[in-house]
Structure formats: C-alpha cells, structure tokens
Design a protein around this motif. Structure first.
Motif, short mmCIF file in Angstrom:
data_model
loop_
_atom_site.label_atom_id
_atom_site.label_comp_id
_atom_site.label_asym_id
_atom_site.label_seq_id
_atom_site.Cartn_x
_atom_site.Cartn_y
_atom_site.Cartn_z
N THR A 141 0.84 -1.20 0.00
CA THR A 141 0.00 0.00 0.00
C THR A 141 0.87 1.24 0.00
OG1 THR A 141 -0.09 -0.16 2.39
CG2 THR A 141 -2.01 -0.96 1.19
N GLY A 142 0.30 2.37 -0.33
CA GLY A 142 1.03 3.64 -0.32
C GLY A 142 1.03 4.26 -1.69
N ARG A 143 1.70 5.44 -1.77
CA ARG A 143 1.76 6.13 -3.05
C ARG A 143 3.20 6.28 -3.48
NH1 ARG A 143 -1.95 11.12 -1.99
NH2 ARG A 143 -3.83 10.02 -1.38
N GLY A 144 3.38 6.71 -4.73
CA GLY A 144 4.73 6.94 -5.22
C GLY A 144 5.39 5.63 -5.63
N ASN A 145 6.72 5.65 -5.66
CA ASN A 145 7.43 4.48 -6.16
C ASN A 145 7.73 3.47 -5.09
OD1 ASN A 145 7.47 5.08 -8.87
ND2 ASN A 145 9.19 6.54 -8.59
N SER A 146 7.81 3.94 -3.84
CA SER A 146 8.15 3.03 -2.77
C SER A 146 6.90 2.69 -2.00
CB SER A 146 9.19 3.69 -1.85
OG SER A 146 9.43 2.87 -0.75
N LEU A 147 6.58 1.38 -1.95
CA LEU A 147 5.34 0.96 -1.29
C LEU A 147 5.65 0.19 -0.01
CD1 LEU A 147 3.28 -0.29 -4.36
CD2 LEU A 147 3.23 1.96 -3.29
N GLU A 148 4.75 0.36 0.97
CA GLU A 148 4.87 -0.39 2.23
C GLU A 148 4.28 -1.78 2.00
OE1 GLU A 148 6.36 0.33 5.08
OE2 GLU A 148 7.03 2.22 4.18
N THR A 149 5.02 -2.82 2.34
CA THR A 149 4.50 -4.15 2.11
C THR A 149 4.20 -4.85 3.43
OG1 THR A 149 6.67 -5.12 2.14
CG2 THR A 149 5.83 -4.43 0.00
N ALA A 150 3.31 -5.87 3.36
CA ALA A 150 2.95 -6.62 4.55
C ALA A 150 2.53 -8.01 4.13
CB ALA A 150 1.81 -5.92 5.29
N ASP A 151 2.60 -8.93 5.10
CA ASP A 151 2.14 -10.28 4.85
C ASP A 151 0.62 -10.27 4.72
OD1 ASP A 151 3.16 -13.35 5.20
OD2 ASP A 151 1.10 -13.03 5.94
N PRO A 152 0.04 -10.89 3.68
CA PRO A 152 -1.40 -10.79 3.47
C PRO A 152 -2.20 -11.48 4.58
CG PRO A 152 -0.42 -12.30 1.90
CD PRO A 152 0.71 -11.63 2.60
N LEU A 153 -1.68 -12.49 5.19
CA LEU A 153 -2.47 -13.22 6.18
C LEU A 153 -2.25 -12.71 7.60
CD1 LEU A 153 -2.22 -16.85 4.82
CD2 LEU A 153 -4.27 -15.43 5.03
N THR A 154 -1.00 -12.47 7.95
CA THR A 154 -0.74 -12.06 9.33
C THR A 154 -0.78 -10.55 9.47
OG1 THR A 154 1.62 -11.97 8.91
CG2 THR A 154 0.72 -14.05 9.76
N GLY A 155 -0.63 -9.82 8.34
CA GLY A 155 -0.61 -8.37 8.41
C GLY A 155 0.72 -7.86 8.93
N LYS A 156 1.71 -8.73 9.10
CA LYS A 156 3.01 -8.32 9.63
C LYS A 156 3.74 -7.46 8.60
CE LYS A 156 7.18 -10.46 11.34
NZ LYS A 156 8.00 -11.46 10.68
N ALA A 157 4.28 -6.32 9.01
CA ALA A 157 4.93 -5.40 8.09
C ALA A 157 6.24 -6.02 7.58
CB ALA A 157 5.21 -4.07 8.77
N LEU A 158 6.49 -5.88 6.26
CA LEU A 158 7.71 -6.47 5.67
C LEU A 158 8.61 -5.39 5.10
CD1 LEU A 158 5.98 -9.50 3.91
CD2 LEU A 158 7.30 -9.54 6.03
N GLY A 159 8.37 -4.14 5.38
CA GLY A 159 9.26 -3.07 4.95
C GLY A 159 8.88 -2.51 3.58
N ALA A 160 9.56 -1.41 3.21
CA ALA A 160 9.26 -0.73 1.95
C ALA A 160 9.94 -1.44 0.78
CB ALA A 160 9.73 0.71 2.04
N VAL A 161 9.22 -1.53 -0.34
CA VAL A 161 9.80 -2.17 -1.53
C VAL A 161 9.55 -1.24 -2.72
CG1 VAL A 161 9.61 -4.15 -3.08
CG2 VAL A 161 9.40 -4.48 -0.62
N ASP A 162 10.54 -1.13 -3.62
CA ASP A 162 10.36 -0.28 -4.79
C ASP A 162 9.34 -0.90 -5.73
OD1 ASP A 162 11.85 2.21 -5.99
OD2 ASP A 162 11.26 0.83 -7.63
#
Lengths: 248, 388, 539
Positions: free
Chosen positions: C85-106
C-alpha cells in the motif's frame, strides 16, 4: 328580626382549613347600636369569625350581610373598612414608628386613595376631632411620642381610638382588656358602653368580670357554632356552656 | 394643596441637601472647566464622569430606599429598571452615531450590520429623537414596574417571596438581553457612542454638563421623595411597612400604595440609568445581573434605609471604596463587600445615618428586642398555626 | 551470575522462536492457496478464490478484500504474495495473512495480481459470504449492518442463505432488516415487499424511515399506502421515543435541581432562613471532591473509583460544619428578620467565593468521573449516560433519607417542634439553639453532598454556586415552602418543562419562559404548589 333590620347578619356560615372546620354553620345577628359580647373556649372560631366579617377569610358557604343589603363575602378588607366596620386585633397593632397623633390621623375618616393622601392637609375640624379622641383615650399628653413607647394597655386604647377615628358603624373588638390593670379594665368597659350608644360594638373577651361590667347580650361560641345566647346569667346557667367553657 | 405639599417637603434638612447638591452641580463643572491645570481646587478630568457616576448610583439607591426603607418592599431587581433606562438612552446614542460606525451604515447600528440584518427592528424606531428616548427612559421601567407590581401586590406576594421573584425578573431580563436576536447588541451591549444632543460625548464640556445634570436630577429626585415621605402618603407607606394588614383594615388599598411607590421608584431608577450610560460610555446586559441589584441594597443599608440622605451617603461611600479597592487591592474588594453586608446587617441595622441620629442606644434596644422576639419569630408569613 | 545467564538464554530462546514463526506459517494450507493466487489465468484465479472462500477462515476476507482493491502483489524476486500500500514508487508491504509489516519495496520490484469484473463479483460475494457466515457473531453483525447500508438487491440470495443458518437472534434481525431494505429496491412481488416494509417498521428508527421515504418516490400505486402508513407509524414511534428521551433529560435536570434545592428546602422551607450562600455551600462540596481526588491521584491512584464514596461523607462533614458556623456566627442574630438574613448571607457568599478563588484559582478544576460513572448505554430507543443515571438515583436516595430523618428521628421531631412553636418547644426542654444549629448544619451538609454529585456533571469553579442559587429558590418557592414533597414535584416539573421547551424555544429562551411562568405562578398561588392552608398568623 329580619335581615333588613340588622346591621350584621351571618347565616349558615362555614369555613374549613385543611379539613378542620373552624366555623361550622354559624348564624349570628347584630342589631343597630347594640353591644354584644362573644365568649368561647380557644379554638371556638372567634377570630376566624372576625376574619370572615372583615373580608380576610372567605367563607366556604353561608351569607354575610352588612346593613341588610351589602354582601360582605364579595368585598375585600379595604372596602369593608370603608363601609364602616372597624376591627381591633387580638394582639394590639398600632403603627409603632409613627407618633400617636399620626396614628389617629391615619385612621381618620378621609378619602383613602393615593393622591388624596399625598396632598392631604389636616384642617381645623380634623385637628379638633383628633384632640377629642386623644382626650377620650387619655393620650393627650403623649400625642407627640412614638406609639412604640406605649405600654400594652395604652396600645389597646390607642387602637380603640383609631377605631373611633375611622367613624365606623360597627366595631369588632378582639380581647380589648388583655394586659390591662383592673382600673383600666373598668374604664374600658365604660368607654365601650359609651361608644355603643351611637354604634354597634362586638366584643370578644375571656375576662368574665369585664363581660359582667359590659352588661351586654352574650353569645357563646363553641366548635365553630353558637352554643347559647342571652344575658350573662342566662348563659352561665346553661349546662352545655358550663361543660364546654366555664367548667364546673 | 400641591404647594403646601412641596413646602412641607423642603424642611431645613432637605433644603440643606438640595442646596448642597445644586452647589456641587455648579462648582464641580466650573472648577474643572475654568480653573487652570494644576490648581489645587481644580477637579481633575477623570473625576468628573466618576463622580457623575456616583451621583447616578446615589439616585438609584434613593429610588430603592423609597420602596424598601419606607414601604418595606425589598426589591432585588431594581438594577433592571436602571438598566432599562440605560438601554433607552443607549439606543438614542446608537442612533446618533449615524454613518460614523465601522460599517458606515446610516441607519443600522454596527452590531445589526454585523448580524446581517437588513432593517431596523420596530422597537428601534423613534430613538433617533431625543424627546422620544427621554419618554422611553421613564415609560419602559415605569411600565414594567407597574405590570410586575400590579400582579405581585394584588395577589399579596410579600416579604422574601417578592424579593425572590424580583430577582427572577432581573435574571430573566439578563438572559434575554444576552441573546443577539433580541436586537440590543447581545453581550457586547451598546457602546462606541459619539454625540449626545449634537455635542461630542467625550468632550470636557459635555461631561461637565452631564455631571451637572446628574446632580440636579438627584436633587429633584430627593425633592420628590421628600414630598412623598413627608406627606400622609408617606405615613401610609411606613404604616404598610410596619403593619400591612392593620393598614388594610383601616380601609387603605395597600396594593395601590405599594404600586405607586414601586412605579415611582422604578422611574427614578430609569432616569438614573439614562444619566449613567453617557458618562460611562457603555451599557451591556451585565447591568441586569442579580448581583448588581443586591449591591444597590447594600449601598442603601450602609447609608441608612428609611432616611432620604442615607442612601445617597451609602452609594457614594461604598462606590468610592470600590474604586479605591479595585485600584489598590483588587482581589480584596469582594472580601470587603461581603464583610460589609454581614457587618452592616448585624451591627448597623439602621446604617450610618441611623447610627448617628438614633445613637447606639437604639441599636442595643433593637438587639435586645430581637432576642426577646426569638420566641415568636420565624416571620409569621412562613408558617401557619392551627386555626384558633 | 548464573541468574543473568539464565535470563540471557531465555531471551535467546524467545528470539529464536520469533525468527522461526514465519517458517511455521509456511506450512499453513491457507498460505499455499494464497501463494497460488498469481498463477495461471483469470479462470484458475477464480477457482482459487472459491477455494479460499470455502475454507471459511476469517483471514481470507482481508486477503480477498486487498485483491479486490488491487493491493495484492507478487515480489518479482521470490514470487511471494504480499500486500503493498502507499503512493509513489516506494510501497509499504505486509504479509497478506498475518498483516506483519515487511518493509518498503520499490514499485519496480513488484507485480500486481490483476482482476477483472467477473473476478470482482466473485470476490464481493465471497467476502460477503465469509463475513455473513463467519464464526464470530460480531463480524456477522458488522457484515449485515454494512449490507444494510449498501442495499444491493443482488445480495438477497446470499442473505437468505445466511438467515437460514443464523442462530444469533440479534444478527438474524440485522440480516432480515438488510434483506428487507434490499428487497424494497428489487423488483420482488408485492406481498414480499409489504412484508419487507413490516420488517422495517419493526426496526423503527431514522434509518428505516430513510429507506421508506426513499422507496416512496419509485413505488407502485399498490405499494404506496403500505409505505405511507409505515412512514407514519415510524414517525409516531420516533416522536414517542424523543418525548421519552426528553422526559429522561428532564428527569435528569430535575434531579440536579432537586439536589441543589433540597438543602434549601430545609434551611428556607423548614427554618424560614433565606440562605443566599447556599450555592456556595454546594460549591464547597464540589471542591471537597476535587481535593479528595487530588489526594487520591497523588498518593493512592488505585482508589480512584472509590473517590466519590470517600468524598461524600467528607463533604457532608465539611459543609455541615460550615453551616453550623454560619448559623452560630451570623444567622442567629437575625432570626425574625428574613430580609436582613438574605443580605448577610449574600455577603457571606461573596466571601466564600473569593476565598475559594484565592485558594484554588479562578479557573475550572478537573474533577474526574470514576469508571463506573463514565460512558453511556442504550435502553430501547433511549441513550442514557451513566453519570446522569447515578445522579437521578442519588437524588432520590438523598430525598428518601432526608424524609426519613425529618419524620422518623428524634432530631427531626425536635426540628418540627421548634419550627412550629419555638416557645413551647423550648419550655418542653428542647434546646432550641442547638436544634437551629443542627438543622442548618443538616441543610448545609446536604448542599455539600449535592456539590459532590454536581462536580460530576458541571464545571467546578468558584462560580458554580451562583448558577444554581436562583434555580434552587425557584424550585422551593414553586413547590411550596416547608414541604419536601413540594420540592420534589417542583424540581422534577421544572426540569421536565425546561427540557420540553428547549427544542421549540432554545435553551435560553426556554429558561426565560420558565422564569416568567414561575413569576406568574407565584401571583396565582403566593405560597407555592403545596402550600398549607390555614388562618394566617400575621395580624
């Protein structure tokens, strides 16, 4: 005596306070120039009867007529007083912060509206009348003193004087000799008898010797209605009166 | 008849008071306007409206004394009559601003333009004319007092009950005048006045004239009250105060007497209010506050009720004290005022004047009788005893 | 030393556990299905979606929701499915089931999992079913309520299925209401629609009213009368509840007035003393509560819920003592002079106000609600706050206790004796000065505990008392002096009248009207509502 010939006519008057019947089917007649004494134990309704006659209390039922024609139950205190009914309270009530002369001047029969009072100026006739009354109630020497300084008995006299100044046809006098010496009591009886030659006087009193001095018709009230009527000797002999009031 | 009544009003004491007030009416303005700055006898500029304000307060206290001191009616709503007179004058002064307001509207006062009103409300018409405003200064408080008094006295509302409902009256007016919809400027009230009768309201001359007017008005009010209390009318009023039902059984219509005194008193209070507003430059709903009305009572009590000079002395003294306190020890003023209430009622029931004339002996007698009366007190009004 | 080692080893074990957690999740069958989502074309994807829905796992709803919104991506490197989720080129990622944050990915490192309209419908229906048939009643309820908002006729079938297997009555009702709302919009048969209208009438709130008014515009002539009568019956019902709510507000205001006035009913009503400092005594009670709470906050925070229970007796004692002092110091000199008493106590009120202002400052002080007095609850159509409810109950208790004290205790007997006939009471051996002082103390003490209650709903400032004094006098005078029942009826009547006037006249004008009403009422009955009749004693 028919209603038309009476000065005061009470018929079937009743009044109750919170269920307590203070006056119960009371009928009473006072004729012209009559002196009448009313006696009765405490709670017999003597003061309440005076309240009804003077317009302070409205009766629940019954007729109260003055001079045979005027319905007193429709009038207020001031109107009844102007008709010619004067009342002396059980507890002497005079205007203590006024002088004795001013007390009489206030009582003097004159127009009672605000503006007449504002521009009132006593004339020679008024002054003479006040002097006459002062003399009658023996307060001439103290005319300029405040009424507050009078003794209890003198206040009673001043109040009777104020009643006279009102020039009423009927005087209701509630316990006039309370707090008086024996000599003063005798004088008072004389004074009231004098007054009754030209007006009617109703006296409520407990003092039997005073009643005897008055030599008037006596009405005995008990529990809000008339128990007996007649001369003092007549009512004193009535067993019901002895039972309820005089005691054995 | 009337001349006699007037002559009687002017006994030696009253003559002295009136002469003194007339002297002040001339002396203060003259000294302020014609003596050079720094002269020891010159009344400084800011004292002129301040003393003028005291004189209007004195007039208000005198008005209250007429009903309380002489007729025994403790009104806790006299501030309302004062404020209504003040508002009538304020409305005239608002209309005099014309197009010199912030919004430069030739007809509507600024606050109406601010509220986006398009037309002058009907009750503001006529206030551009001084004579009309002057009439309203007398008529509005007089009418309110007449209606209120007629209702109250006719149904024999007396004593503390009357005090409490008169307080409710001024409280209701306070709430009403706070509302913007009422059309009296809401909680800001009426202010920023420019002219009175064509002369600038801030000028030294106007202020001096207003001061003189206040002093003369007070002298006239004093004369009227004196004419009332020294006549048989005044004696009846005192009789009503001391023994109301006795007076009634003498054939006097007590309600009419009370109504006369109450209305006359309200009119005097209204005139005082009208003189007050141009000198302080503002009128707002705060004048209706019940606390203000009670303060008037204490001026009267301090000076001595039941005397005509007492309320004047009391109003001036208490307000001078207030000015001094709020300058020097502002947080102690309420302590002082509160203490004054307690001390005067317990120690000086007849006020300063009463203490001087009656002496301490009267006070002692009164306290002794109060103690003796403890048996029969609790004011008969508040309880009923079984019928005899 | 060994202790530290033990701790370190425990921490290490915990860290290890945390690190292995994702690998454990890998074995989850749901995870396998989620990872299968990107594979193949739309047809395969639809099958996976149906399989996911078939698991009935509540977590699936989130995953499908993200898919529907286009937030589900695969990582280009590993092919792992993640939510971004997020805007721009760098998006915040998360595990779809646990919702655990996995850091920003380009953005360039991500592939979006695409969906078409057919898939979207499948997703919506799957999500609806999942939540409507979820295990948690709260989820089902939320789903039903959200469907009530969307009112999609297409969902009727799904709702029917859900209603058939629902066993929670509340959820079932919500589902039936959602179904009824949707049915009204659909082209269902007339009798079905009329049944739907009945369901909505049973719901009977503003929302139901909105549905019915909405349905009125497009309704057929056959249906219109049913809708009209439905609207009317709901409006009547709403008016009834709003009247009842007003009664409640009025009752609540009335009990506040009762609390403020009841002490006055004793000092003014029974003793005949006009105490203008009454409001300030109420204020002292409120400040006592403040002080108690301050002490508790600073020293015994755990006792906060009991602060009022501690403040009540304290306030009673403090203000009762102040009352006795006032009676002994001032009022006893002024018996028989009610107007002077009024003035002296007014002066006293100024002094008390200024004293409190000097000690506690001129601003409002914070008095907190204990937990059991905060919040609100719904009772049928009424919304009731706990603090108001407690104050109503408290006012009634105070009233009952006071009545009992006056009628059943020796002190009460002596008080009544003294007020009826002071001289007689005195000669019968009652120490009248003591009775006076205690009566005044009792009235003041009750004012003090009223202050404790008022501190819960009003600002605690030095001006607290002034805002109640006029109202309190109005209550006592209106109810009839010397009669506690009159005070009760007076307080409740004025409270309710005030709240009923407010909607029409506004708060301020309503209050003015009440004042004017009382002024006129006193003219009619100068002794109040419940005055005793009798031969007046003034002569």
């Amino acid at each position: 005596m028919g209603r038309q010939e009476t000065l005061l006519y009470l018929d079937g008057v009743s009044v109750s306070f919170d269920g307590f019947k203070a006056i119960n089917n009371l009928s009473l007649i006072v004729g012209h120039n009559e002196l009448q004494a009313i006696i009765g134990p405490n709670g017999a309704g003597k003061t309440t009867m005076m309240d009804i006659i003077t317009g302070k209390t409205r009766p629940d039922e019954g007729d109260v007529y003055f001079s045979g024609t005027v319905d007193l139950t429709k009038l207020d205190e001031a109107a009844i007083a102007e008709l010619g009914i004067g009342r002396k309270f059980q507890k002497p009530t005079v205007f203590e912060s006024h002088t004795i002369r001013d007390n009489l001047e206030l009582a003097l029969k004159k127009p009672r509206d605000v503006f007449s009072a504002w521009f009132y100026q006593p004339d020679d006739k008024d002054t003479a009348r006040i002097d006459e009354i002062l003399d009658m109630v023996r307060l001439t020497a103290r005319a300029q003193e405040l009424a507050a300084n009078l003794s209890h008995g003198q206040k009673q006299w001043l109040e009777i004087g104020m009643l006279l100044a009102q020039d009423p046809q009927l005087l209701l006098v509630d316990e006039p000799v309370a707090g008086m010496t024996d000599a003063e009591t005798v004088e008072t009886a004389k004074l009231l008898k004098d007054i009754a030659t030209t007006r009617s006087v109703v006296v409520v009193e407990h003092d039997m010797s005073f009643i005897r001095d008055l030599a008037a018709r006596v009405t005995v009230l008990a529990e809000g209605s008339v128990l007996a009527q007649g001369s003092l000797d007549h009512v004193s002999a009535d067993p019901r009166v002895i039972e309820s009031y005089l005691g054995r | 008849m009337i001349t006699q009544t007037l002559i009687r009003a002017l006994d030696r004491k009253a003559l002295f008071v009136v002469a003194l007030l007339l002297f002040i009416a001339v002396a203060v303005p003259v000294s302020n306007l014609y003596l050079p700055e720094g002269h020891p006898l010159r009344v400084p500029d800011h004292f002129v409206p301040l003393f003028g304000k005291y004189l209007t307060y004195a007039m208000l206290a005198l008005a209250l004394d007429l009903v309380w001191g002489y007729c025994g009616i403790l009104s806790l709503g006299h501030g309302a009559f004062f404020a209504l007179g003040g508002y009538a004058m304020g409305m005239y002064l608002m209309r005099q601003i014309g197009d010199r307001g912030v919004y430069a509207n030739p007809v509507l006062p600024d606050f109406m333009v601010f509220l986006n009103w398009k037309e002058l409300p009907w009750f503001w018409h006529g206030f551009d004319m001084f004579w009309f405003a002057a009439l309203m200064v007398v008529a509005v408080p007089g009418l309110l007092a007449f209606v209120f008094g007629w209702l109250a006295f006719r149904s024999r509302v007396t004593g503390v009950y009357l005090s409490i409902i008169s307080q409710a009256m001024t409280y209701a007016l306070l709430l009403a005048f706070f509302r913007n919809d009422m059309g009296f400027g809401g909680n800001n009230g009426l202010t920023d006045f420019k002219d009175i009768l064509g002369t600038p309201i801030q000028s030294g001359t106007t202020r001096a004239v207003l001061f003189a007017a206040s002093a003369i008005a007070l002298a006239l009010a004093f004369l009227v009250c004196s004419a009332i209390v020294r006549s048989k009318l005044g004696k009846v009023l005192v009789a009503v105060r001391d023994a109301e039902s006795r007076t009634r059984f003498l054939g006097y219509r007590v309600d009419n007497y009370k109504l006369f005194a109450f209305t006359a008193s309200a009119i005097i209070a209204g005139i005082a209010g009208a003189l007050y507003v141009p000198q302080v430059g503002i009128i707002n709903p705060g004048e209706f506050a019940p606390a203000n009305s009670i303060e008037i009572v204490i001026w009267t009590a301090v000076g001595g009720r039941g005397t005509l000079i007492g309320p004047i002395i009391g109003a001036v003294l208490v307000n001078a004290g207030k000015s001094w306190f709020t300058g020097v020890l502002p947080e102690f003023w309420l302590f002082a005022l509160g203490g004054l209430f307690v001390a005067v009622t317990i120690l000086l029931p007849k006020g300063i004047v009463g203490a001087f004339t009656g002496g301490w002996s009267a006070l002692k007698a009164r306290r002794a009788s109060a103690r003796a009366e403890e048996g029969t007190n609790l004011s008969g009004d508040l309880k009923t005893s079984p019928a005899e | 030393m060994s202790v530290i080692r033990l701790v370190i080893s425990m921490i290490a074990t915990l860290l290890l556990l945390a690190a292995t957690a994702p690998s454990m999740a890998q074995t989850d069958p749901l995870q396998t299905l989620v990872q299968a989502l990107p594979k193949g074309g739309y047809a395969e994807r639809e099958k996976v979606i149906l399989d996911l829905a078939g698991t009935g796992d509540p977590r699936v709803a989130d995953v499908l929701g993200a898919l529907g919104k286009g937030d589900l991506y695969t990582l280009k490197d590993s092919g792992t499915v993640i939510v971004a989720t997020g805007r721009g080129n760098s998006l915040e990622t998360a595990d779809p089931l646990t919702g655990k944050a996995l850091g920003a990915v380009d953005k360039s490192g991500l592939d979006k999992i695409r969906v078409n309209n057919r898939l979207r419908r499948a997703i919506d229906s799957a999500v609806g079913q999942l939540t409507l048939m979820g295990k948690d009643p709260a989820t089902r309820l939320a789903a039903a309520q959200s469907m009530l908002k969307t009112t999609d006729p297409a969902a009727i079938g799904m709702l029917d299925t859900a209603i058939a297997q629902e066993d929670d009555a509340r959820v079932k009702t919500a589902m039936e209401q959602a179904r009824a709302a949707a049915l009204l919009k659909s082209d269902a048969a007339l009798e079905n629609k009329i049944a739907a209208i009945d369901t909505l009438i049973a719901k009977g709130d503003r929302e139901a009213l909105a549905f019915l008014t909405g349905a009125r515009s497009g309704a057929s002539a056959d249906l219109l009368p049913a809708i009209e009568s439905g609207i009317k019956s709901i409006e009547d019902k709403l008016a009834f509840w709003s009247a009842l709510q007003n009664v409640w507000y009025g009752l609540s205001l009335g009990s506040v007035l009762l609390l403020a006035a009841i002490g006055l009913a004793i000092t003014f009503g029974v003793m005949g003393v006009i105490n203008m400092a009454h409001g300030e005594i109420v204020m002292l009670g409120a400040y006592t509560t403040f002080v108690v709470q301050e002490v508790i906050r600073n020293n015994f925070p755990g006792l906060f819920d009991y602060s009022l229970a501690i403040a009540l007796p304290l306030a009673f004692l403090v203000t009762g003592a102040v009352g006795v002092a006032i009676e002994r110091g001032i009022i006893r000199w002024l018996y028989g002079r009610p107007l002077e008493t009024l003035l002296a106590t007014w002066g006293l009120s100024l002094i008390l106000q200024q004293t409190v202002r000097t000690i506690f400052g001129p601003n409002n002080r914070e008095v907190g609600n204990p937990s059991w007095m905060s919040g609100a609850f719904d009772l049928w159509g009424l919304s009731i706050t706990w603090n108001r409810l407690w104050i109503v109950i408290f006012a009634m208790i105070v009233f009952a206790v006071l009545l009992a004290v006056l009628n059943r205790t020796p002190l009460g007997l002596q008080m009544r004796a003294v007020t009826q006939n002071r001289r007689m009471a005195s000669s019968m051996g009652i120490r009248t000065p003591w009775v006076d002082a205690l009566t005044f103390g009792l009235g003041s003490g009750i004012a003090g505990i009223a202050g404790v209650a008022l501190s819960q709903i009003d600002n605690v400032s030095p001006n607290l008392g002034q805002s109640y004094i006029i109202d309190s006098f109005m209550v006592v005078v209106f109810g009839g002096v010397g009669n506690l029942w009159g005070t009760l009826v007076g307080a409740l009547t004025l409270g309710i009248a005030n709240k009923f006037l407010e909607p029409y006249a506004g708060a301020v004008l309503g209050k003015i009207l009440i004042l004017v009403f009382i002024i006129l009422f006193i003219q009619r009955r100068p002794r109040g509502l419940f005055a005793l009749k009798g031969r007046a004693v003034d002569a």
